[in-house]
Scaffold this motif. Sequence first.
Motif, PDB file in Angstrom:
ATOM      1  N   PHE A 138       0.893  -0.989   0.021  1.00 38.81           N
ATOM      2  CA  PHE A 138      -0.099  -0.041   0.001  1.00 38.81           C
ATOM      3  C   PHE A 138       0.780   1.040  -0.054  1.00 38.81           C
ATOM      4  O   PHE A 138       1.514   1.555   0.959  1.00 38.81           O
ATOM      5  N   LEU A 139       0.807   2.060  -1.087  1.00 37.66           N
ATOM      6  CA  LEU A 139       1.795   2.888  -1.103  1.00 37.66           C
ATOM      7  C   LEU A 139       1.264   4.362  -1.003  1.00 37.66           C
ATOM      8  O   LEU A 139       1.824   5.466  -0.543  1.00 37.66           O
ATOM      9  N   VAL A 166       2.162  -1.835   4.481  1.00 33.57           N
ATOM     10  CA  VAL A 166       1.564  -0.892   4.647  1.00 33.57           C
ATOM     11  C   VAL A 166       2.623   0.293   4.908  1.00 33.57           C
ATOM     12  O   VAL A 166       3.254   0.301   5.847  1.00 33.57           O
ATOM     13  N   ALA A 167       2.945   1.210   3.609  1.00 36.43           N
ATOM     14  CA  ALA A 167       4.412   1.909   3.780  1.00 36.43           C
ATOM     15  C   ALA A 167       3.991   3.401   4.179  1.00 36.43           C
ATOM     16  O   ALA A 167       5.038   4.112   4.135  1.00 36.43           O
ATOM     17  N   ASN A 168       2.680   3.664   4.994  1.00 37.46           N
ATOM     18  CA  ASN A 168       2.559   4.852   5.453  1.00 37.46           C
ATOM     19  C   ASN A 168       1.356   4.620   6.628  1.00 37.46           C
ATOM     20  O   ASN A 168       0.225   4.227   6.101  1.00 37.46           O
ATOM     21  N   THR A 169       1.784   4.541   7.706  1.00 32.01           N
ATOM     22  CA  THR A 169       0.825   4.503   8.860  1.00 32.01           C
ATOM     23  C   THR A 169      -0.279   5.318   9.008  1.00 32.01           C
ATOM     24  O   THR A 169      -1.234   5.197   9.755  1.00 32.01           O
ATOM     25  N   ASP A 170      -0.133   6.536   8.484  1.00 30.78           N
ATOM     26  CA  ASP A 170      -1.103   7.579   8.691  1.00 30.78           C
ATOM     27  C   ASP A 170      -2.597   7.331   8.180  1.00 30.78           C
ATOM     28  O   ASP A 170      -2.341   6.617   7.090  1.00 30.78           O
ATOM     29  N   ILE A 184      -3.334   6.335   2.516  1.00 33.01           N
ATOM     30  CA  ILE A 184      -3.323   4.953   2.377  1.00 33.01           C
ATOM     31  C   ILE A 184      -3.322   4.010   3.435  1.00 33.01           C
ATOM     32  O   ILE A 184      -4.041   2.965   3.262  1.00 33.01           O
ATOM     33  N   GLY A 185      -2.835   4.292   4.555  1.00 36.83           N
ATOM     34  CA  GLY A 185      -2.969   3.788   5.793  1.00 36.83           C
ATOM     35  C   GLY A 185      -4.387   3.533   5.956  1.00 36.83           C
ATOM     36  O   GLY A 185      -4.713   2.737   6.688  1.00 36.83           O
ATOM     37  N   GLY A 186      -5.335   4.487   5.990  1.00 34.27           N
ATOM     38  CA  GLY A 186      -6.543   4.383   6.206  1.00 34.27           C
ATOM     39  C   GLY A 186      -7.334   3.541   5.438  1.00 34.27           C
ATOM     40  O   GLY A 186      -8.046   2.641   5.795  1.00 34.27           O
ATOM     41  N   LEU A 187      -7.115   3.244   4.008  1.00 29.62           N
ATOM     42  CA  LEU A 187      -7.686   2.334   3.433  1.00 29.62           C
ATOM     43  C   LEU A 187      -7.081   1.150   3.605  1.00 29.62           C
ATOM     44  O   LEU A 187      -7.742  -0.133   3.708  1.00 29.62           O
ATOM     45  N   ALA A 188      -5.832   0.769   3.989  1.00 27.97           N
ATOM     46  CA  ALA A 188      -5.338  -0.374   4.410  1.00 27.97           C
ATOM     47  C   ALA A 188      -5.928  -0.844   5.621  1.00 27.97           C
ATOM     48  O   ALA A 188      -6.240  -2.054   5.562  1.00 27.97           O
TER      49      ALA A 188
END
Lengths: 283, 283, 283, 283
Positions: A138-139, A166-170, A184-188
Amino acid sequence: MRTKSFRSVVKNYKAVFFDAFGVLKNHKGLIPDIEKTFEYLERKGIHYYVLTNDSSRSPEELAKWYQTRGIRYITTDKILSSGMLAMEFFKTKVTNGNSVAYLGTSASAHYIESVGLNTIPVADIDLNNLDHIESFAFLDDEGFSWNDDLNKTINLLRKKNMTVVVANTDINYPVSRNDISVAIGGLADMVENIIGKNFIRFGKPDAQMFLLAYERALQDIQVKRNEILMVGDTLFTDIIGGNKFGLDTALVLSGNTLPDMAKIRIGSSGIIPTYICDSAVIE
Amino acid sequence: MRTKSFRSVVKNYKAVFFDAFGVLKNHKGLIPDIEKTFEYLERKGIHYYVLTNDSSRSPEELAKWYQTRGIRYITTDKILSSGMLAMEFFKTKVTNGNSVAYLGTSASAHYIESVGLNTIPVADIDLNNLDHIESFAFLDDEGFSWNDDLNKTINLLRKKNMTVVVANTDINYPVSRNDISVAIGGLADMVENIIGKNFIRFGKPDAQMFLLAYERALQDIQVKRNEILMVGDTLFTDIIGGNKFGLDTALVLSGNTLPDMAKIRIGSSGIIPTYICDSAVIE
Amino acid sequence: MRTKSFRSVVKNYKAVFFDAFGVLKNHKGLIPDIEKTFEYLERKGIHYYVLTNDSSRSPEELAKWYQTRGIRYITTDKILSSGMLAMEFFKTKVTNGNSVAYLGTSASAHYIESVGLNTIPVADIDLNNLDHIESFAFLDDEGFSWNDDLNKTINLLRKKNMTVVVANTDINYPVSRNDISVAIGGLADMVENIIGKNFIRFGKPDAQMFLLAYERALQDIQVKRNEILMVGDTLFTDIIGGNKFGLDTALVLSGNTLPDMAKIRIGSSGIIPTYICDSAVIE
Amino acid sequence: MRTKSFRSVVKNYKAVFFDAFGVLKNHKGLIPDIEKTFEYLERKGIHYYVLTNDSSRSPEELAKWYQTRGIRYITTDKILSSGMLAMEFFKTKVTNGNSVAYLGTSASAHYIESVGLNTIPVADIDLNNLDHIESFAFLDDEGFSWNDDLNKTINLLRKKNMTVVVANTDINYPVSRNDISVAIGGLADMVENIIGKNFIRFGKPDAQMFLLAYERALQDIQVKRNEILMVGDTLFTDIIGGNKFGLDTALVLSGNTLPDMAKIRIGSSGIIPTYICDSAVIE
């Protein structure tokens, strides 16, 4: 609540770790006068690094953003991003010749490809032929159709068991003074919840992000963790992560945590910064 | 599901990180014949370390447990525990002269005191005089009255905002073939949920635990992360944590993950070990 | 934030549902002058009922508490408790002759026994003979050793699969002006999390609690849901539950939600009461 | 695991509540021979109702689906949907002339409009003029751009505090033998998590759904709750919800819960159906 001047705080440290958004920049661009802070740090010989939960671009591109806006001090080697951790992970873990499937822009994938890995956007995957798909990333929240590709991702991950990064926890990020966007962290998080599997996450507050920056700092200078100041605007990523890693921490009120809410937020969260400063600007 | 012999796996690595419970020992004592594994590693010059989510005892005491049972190889310097991370945290963060309040046995507190810190069990705290209480530690599920001291802890943490450390992330642990007990991490989860604050947790799968062991290994040997094998019986701590830190991982079926469930668990969790072995015993 | 007088609000309804704690009583006893409210309601012919997440005592005992303090209006038939829902559940579901295991005081179990069911406290259970144990109830946080009996409960529920009822959804309750205690719902959450099973919970904000009261009201009066006012001090139980069930709702500021936080809490929670009143007292 | 014939089970009840997906129909259409079940129920005078977490269509349209496939027994009055609860909620709560903003198809909104309410799709909202937007509904996962409208929803709900209804609690649904799609409940979970507010959810396993059906049944027949059988394929919605409401429950293995996993799932979830049947077909 009494705040301290950033100058009086930072002068006691050998190195500073800066969060980017809310500290150095905001939705309008650079925080006004922030370049003076870097001039001060240079004069005093204090090392500095930028730690960012960003996997949408390479460190080169992230550095360029600052340089084209006049902060020549923030060079590629000063940037530590969660995307670098993801890239490092895939470099070690993905078999030569196999591919990393991803959600994001093609720019976000270019960075992973730069170390010789193959990538494939979810949209281009044939769900009946997954032989060479070995891992998933997830980028970025942009660059794909959420309707189509989130559902396709879910079915891909149900069909073939693979490690997901998941390359971004936000979970969100600001896009204007008042508006935010799902990160992208929310989608993940949604995908993980629906398929019930466990993803690997890179980014603050996780220790691996601070370790990456600390190892970089050790290449430049001999420094102990408690000689480093972490500066951030968010209690739940920058401050708790810095505290846990053994750094001193300064909460700045120029971003996520507004001046009139800082005391309430610290009290209700139990996340206590070493210092509170109005901003990271040194005038 | 095909498993590999542990010997054929481990021989390709420069160092091994072992989880303790379910890998080296169980509720009855040492895993039978596990000493042969250490003889093999010694012969081959493969370095080894034990990573344990245990804050109830000092590394000395943890090592002694193995030595009194005949494994002389596991010395104090081979032990890396979540309690060490907690101790290190308090050493840096607690002001001289102030105290760390704790839940646990007095033995669990002795370890923190060994570096010159003051500790005070929750039972001895006067809630009307919290001046010198600066931080809080969840150390062990034993040594206190849950009825009285969990409620007292909640009210202490509501009265005074302080950093709270959970020195063991596990929520339960086995006490016999079939029975488990709530671990201090499980009690901490309840307290955190009730007061709505954010605690700092040390222990696998968090990267800081793996970093502690990796830094120890680097004192003994020059080794890259992918030259280290993490061996564990639990997907959600040992394997996902090892994977994320860039280690190769071996799931052993001698503990938490039973042979007939391994495939289902890997499939449903999405946590994929590099290898699966029946046990860590080398015969 | 503008509040309305409770009198001006309540006069437009045919019936009122009161939360107990924070509305009619607090840790010191009855809310001063609350009896005047019931005198007013009687005069106006407005029906009233008390909805409480309490499974520690029978409706008789709950009513008696008010009566011995001078509010003769609150009789047993005005009380609707989560314990009644639990009792009703067991009455239907437990086979004749079998037992309900429980955590709580013996008083809390007496109520379940009053309809002819057998109960057994966890402390008295023989884990090697579970033949007649058919169901489990979390009733009260008092009356047992948390250290011993929570662990025993966990192992009981691992050994034998049975339906588990949590007869009070609250996770904590106030015991003095500043102090709180873990409620049985908080202990149940911990056990559920550790064993990974799904418990059945009774109490606000769940619709079944409101249904129980509504069915009782229908025995006394012909009334539609939107002709009933739910009065409570807690957004997350009384107000959201009332809203969802189709009642109008009044948040009072005499308990959990303090006057200076009400606006912030409503804004951050998204739970919007129909009215806000300082208290339920009608002077 | 021994299953019972559905005929031998159902004959003892006065009424049956059926889940739809996995019980009466699947991704291919009607479950083969399911019409014989309704012929049997008609012959025996057993009443039947269909309870579905569906807010994408009106009860009329849901009933039509069965009738065009030859099951004339399932008429509009037999259908109870979570969309009906949402519609009922808005009818009571939304001020005359104001609007309900929604995510979903226009067909899903037509149902809400059928009782005289105004609706507006998120795409058509002007974020600078929210005066008449009073409430929000998550209705269907189709009919809008997830990229644009989920972000717009988040910013709408941050700008104006309003009651939000999720008219279908399911997080996913099957679209073919192997594939699933994110349901509107899954998208709502993500939005709720990102903005940190509390939504109102309608649908099984919530008691309000069973109450709706029970009240409908009471119009046709005098029946106690334990004289009703809830038939479903999903432990976490149909079975636990039915159990809690006081119904007897039958798990069928024709949908979500596969025969070889039923025993494991019941054991690991702690959700125990009264009966297990291969399917709801009576041959």
